[in-house]
Design a protein around this motif. Structure first.
Motif, PDB file in Angstrom:
ATOM      1  N   TYR A 167       0.833  -1.191   0.000  1.00  0.00           N
ATOM      2  CA  TYR A 167       0.000   0.000   0.000  1.00  0.00           C
ATOM      3  C   TYR A 167       0.875   1.250   0.000  1.00  0.00           C
ATOM      4  O   TYR A 167       1.840   1.341   0.759  1.00  0.00           O
ATOM      5  CB  TYR A 167      -0.903   0.013   1.237  1.00  0.00           C
ATOM      6  N   ARG A 168       0.508   2.201  -0.834  1.00  0.00           N
ATOM      7  CA  ARG A 168       1.259   3.445  -0.947  1.00  0.00           C
ATOM      8  C   ARG A 168       0.626   4.499  -0.053  1.00  0.00           C
ATOM      9  O   ARG A 168      -0.555   4.817  -0.180  1.00  0.00           O
ATOM     10  CB  ARG A 168       1.286   3.910  -2.406  1.00  0.00           C
ATOM     11  N   LEU A 169       1.435   5.069   0.849  1.00  0.00           N
ATOM     12  CA  LEU A 169       0.950   6.063   1.811  1.00  0.00           C
ATOM     13  C   LEU A 169       1.425   7.454   1.402  1.00  0.00           C
ATOM     14  O   LEU A 169       2.040   8.176   2.186  1.00  0.00           O
ATOM     15  CB  LEU A 169       1.447   5.717   3.225  1.00  0.00           C
ATOM     16  N   GLY A 170       1.162   7.823   0.176  1.00  0.00           N
ATOM     17  CA  GLY A 170       1.674   9.072  -0.373  1.00  0.00           C
ATOM     18  C   GLY A 170       0.763  10.261  -0.149  1.00  0.00           C
ATOM     19  O   GLY A 170      -0.221  10.206   0.596  1.00  0.00           O
ATOM     20  N   LYS A 171       1.083  11.348  -0.834  1.00  0.00           N
ATOM     21  CA  LYS A 171       0.356  12.604  -0.664  1.00  0.00           C
ATOM     22  C   LYS A 171      -1.106  12.470  -1.061  1.00  0.00           C
ATOM     23  O   LYS A 171      -1.985  13.060  -0.414  1.00  0.00           O
ATOM     24  CB  LYS A 171       1.018  13.703  -1.503  1.00  0.00           C
ATOM     25  N   SER A 172      -1.390  11.709  -2.114  1.00  0.00           N
ATOM     26  CA  SER A 172      -2.781  11.604  -2.570  1.00  0.00           C
ATOM     27  C   SER A 172      -3.657  10.940  -1.516  1.00  0.00           C
ATOM     28  O   SER A 172      -4.806  11.353  -1.299  1.00  0.00           O
ATOM     29  CB  SER A 172      -2.851  10.829  -3.891  1.00  0.00           C
ATOM     30  N   LEU A 173      -3.124   9.923  -0.845  1.00  0.00           N
ATOM     31  CA  LEU A 173      -3.891   9.249   0.203  1.00  0.00           C
ATOM     32  C   LEU A 173      -4.101  10.183   1.391  1.00  0.00           C
ATOM     33  O   LEU A 173      -5.182  10.225   1.985  1.00  0.00           O
ATOM     34  CB  LEU A 173      -3.170   7.975   0.649  1.00  0.00           C
ATOM     35  N   ARG A 174      -3.069  10.946   1.732  1.00  0.00           N
ATOM     36  CA  ARG A 174      -3.184  11.877   2.866  1.00  0.00           C
ATOM     37  C   ARG A 174      -4.173  12.999   2.551  1.00  0.00           C
ATOM     38  O   ARG A 174      -4.908  13.446   3.434  1.00  0.00           O
ATOM     39  CB  ARG A 174      -1.805  12.430   3.213  1.00  0.00           C
ATOM     40  N   LYS A 175      -4.206  13.430   1.294  1.00  0.00           N
ATOM     41  CA  LYS A 175      -5.168  14.462   0.908  1.00  0.00           C
ATOM     42  C   LYS A 175      -6.594  13.943   1.029  1.00  0.00           C
ATOM     43  O   LYS A 175      -7.523  14.704   1.284  1.00  0.00           O
ATOM     44  CB  LYS A 175      -4.901  14.920  -0.523  1.00  0.00           C
ATOM     45  N   LYS A 176      -6.749  12.624   0.850  1.00  0.00           N
ATOM     46  CA  LYS A 176      -8.083  12.026   0.998  1.00  0.00           C
ATOM     47  C   LYS A 176      -8.485  11.909   2.460  1.00  0.00           C
ATOM     48  O   LYS A 176      -9.637  11.581   2.759  1.00  0.00           O
ATOM     49  CB  LYS A 176      -8.119  10.656   0.335  1.00  0.00           C
ATOM     50  N   GLY A 177      -7.512  12.124   3.373  1.00  0.00           N
ATOM     51  CA  GLY A 177      -7.853  12.141   4.795  1.00  0.00           C
ATOM     52  C   GLY A 177      -7.148  11.130   5.656  1.00  0.00           C
ATOM     53  O   GLY A 177      -7.383  11.079   6.868  1.00  0.00           O
ATOM     54  N   PHE A 178      -6.272  10.287   5.070  1.00  0.00           N
ATOM     55  CA  PHE A 178      -5.601   9.274   5.886  1.00  0.00           C
ATOM     56  C   PHE A 178      -4.453   9.897   6.678  1.00  0.00           C
ATOM     57  O   PHE A 178      -3.666  10.678   6.158  1.00  0.00           O
ATOM     58  CB  PHE A 178      -5.057   8.148   5.008  1.00  0.00           C
ATOM     59  N   THR A 179      -4.364   9.513   7.961  1.00  0.00           N
ATOM     60  CA  THR A 179      -3.385  10.088   8.874  1.00  0.00           C
ATOM     61  C   THR A 179      -2.263   9.100   9.155  1.00  0.00           C
ATOM     62  O   THR A 179      -2.513   7.999   9.660  1.00  0.00           O
ATOM     63  CB  THR A 179      -4.051  10.490  10.209  1.00  0.00           C
ATOM     64  N   VAL A 180      -1.054   9.493   8.822  1.00  0.00           N
ATOM     65  CA  VAL A 180       0.122   8.672   9.097  1.00  0.00           C
ATOM     66  C   VAL A 180       0.834   9.150  10.352  1.00  0.00           C
ATOM     67  O   VAL A 180       1.295   8.351  11.171  1.00  0.00           O
ATOM     68  CB  VAL A 180       1.097   8.695   7.898  1.00  0.00           C
ATOM     69  N   ASP A 181       0.906  10.466  10.535  1.00  0.00           N
ATOM     70  CA  ASP A 181       1.610  11.046  11.678  1.00  0.00           C
ATOM     71  C   ASP A 181       0.719  11.043  12.912  1.00  0.00           C
ATOM     72  O   ASP A 181      -0.491  10.830  12.835  1.00  0.00           O
ATOM     73  CB  ASP A 181       2.044  12.477  11.345  1.00  0.00           C
ATOM     74  N   ALA A 182       1.329  11.320  14.060  1.00  0.00           N
ATOM     75  CA  ALA A 182       0.587  11.407  15.308  1.00  0.00           C
ATOM     76  C   ALA A 182      -0.259  12.678  15.317  1.00  0.00           C
ATOM     77  O   ALA A 182       0.225  13.758  14.949  1.00  0.00           O
ATOM     78  CB  ALA A 182       1.550  11.427  16.490  1.00  0.00           C
TER      79      ALA A 182
END
Length: 301
Positions: A190-205
């Motif tokens: 799974y790619r945790l890139g900018k597009s996924l984060r823009k969709k709302g997924f949170t990787v950081d605390a």
């Protein structure tokens, strides 16, 4: 070359069948692709090559020949040329094309049987043990997707616009980079890139939510607990088959305790989760945090 789209029986679990030879196509390197009207063999999908091809044997004119691979071929509307695998310029299912299963043989079958093959009757037999092992991995792959979506649901800060069968944000579909299975496991990246984060997924605390790297052991434990519960429930599995053609839009269906789950799928699967003694995944995060890998291993009874 005008050939009808191959009719397939592997979605229902068939590993043997009988049919008629429609074509024999040279593939280079001494290999040939034999096309039949019907087949139980699952070919490698040129569009999404997640499940490996079936191997086995075919018997024609009393001679048994080894099927060493199985590929997808296609003939377009503007040419009689048969294209194979990556040479096919359209996605599987384009209705203007004929879609074919090519049983790959290591040598010229006409030379092996000593005569013309077109129109000959052939008996087809898939390596059943290998098929079962790959099917277990494929079923495990879909279950992993649902369990992972559930475990990662709290990490979405907004609705990404796509949900799975149980209403959880569909991380598996939205982040999928590659999915490959073999006789031992399925490996999903799974790619945790900018597009996924823009969709709302949170990787950081954020707030009380730990960083994904820190939370990964707990997420893994939650996923494996859910998988164990589903295996213990011995949920039935089936493939919804709207038609016998290779191009039919099939769906994987599993009657899990929380309800019926459906995922679009062109592969083969187990019939019940009780065919497994266990199903466990290992989740790892790349050093730079850009990729999450899940290796899911089924153990059969």
């Amino acid at each position: 070359m005008t050939l009808p789209t191959t009719r397939v029986s592997f979605p229902g679990g068939a590993v043997t069948g009988e049919s008629t030879v429609l074509a024999v196509h040279p593939l280079g390197d001494g290999r040939f692709g034999l096309v039949t009207a019907e087949t139980p063999f699952h070919p490698l999908d040129h569009t999404w090559p997640d499940q490996p091809a079936d191997t086995g044997t075919l018997t024609v004119a009393g001679t048994e020949l080894a099927v060493v691979d199985c590929l997808t071929g296609a003939v377009g509307p503007d040419s009689d040329e048969l294209l194979v695998g990556a040479d096919i310029p359209v996605r599987r299912g384009d209705e203007a094309w004929s879609w074919l299963v090519l049983h790959v043989l290591a040598g010229d079958p006409a030379a092996a049987v000593g005569g013309e093959l077109l129109g000959a009757e052939v008996a087809l037999a898939v390596d059943a043990e290998r098929r079962l092992a790959v099917s277990a991995a494929h079923t495990g792959c879909h279950l992993l997707a649902l369990a992972l979506n559930e475990a990662l649901a709290p990490r979405w800060r907004k609705d990404p616009g796509r949900a799975d069968a149980f209403g959880n944000p569909d991380f598996d579909s939205l982040a999928m980079a590659s999915s490959v299975m073999d006789t031992e496991a399925s490996t999903d990246v799974y790619r945790l890139g900018k597009s996924l984060r823009k969709k709302g997924f949170t990787v950081d605390a954020v707030e009380e939510l730990p960083a994904l790297a820190e939370a990964l052991p707990a997420i893994t434990a939650a996923v494996n607990e859910r998988l164990a519960g589903w295996v213990a429930a011995d949920a039935p599995v089936r493939i919804e088959v709207p038609g016998p053609e290779l191009t039919a839009r099939r769906r994987w269906l599993c009657e899990l305790p929380a309800g019926s789950a459906a995922i679009a799928c062109g592969g083969s699967h187990l019939h019940r989760l009780g065919q497994l003694s266990s199903l466990e995944t290992e989740l790892t995060l790349s050093d730079d945090g850009s990729e999450l890998t899940a290796v899911t291993r089924p153990k059969r009874i």
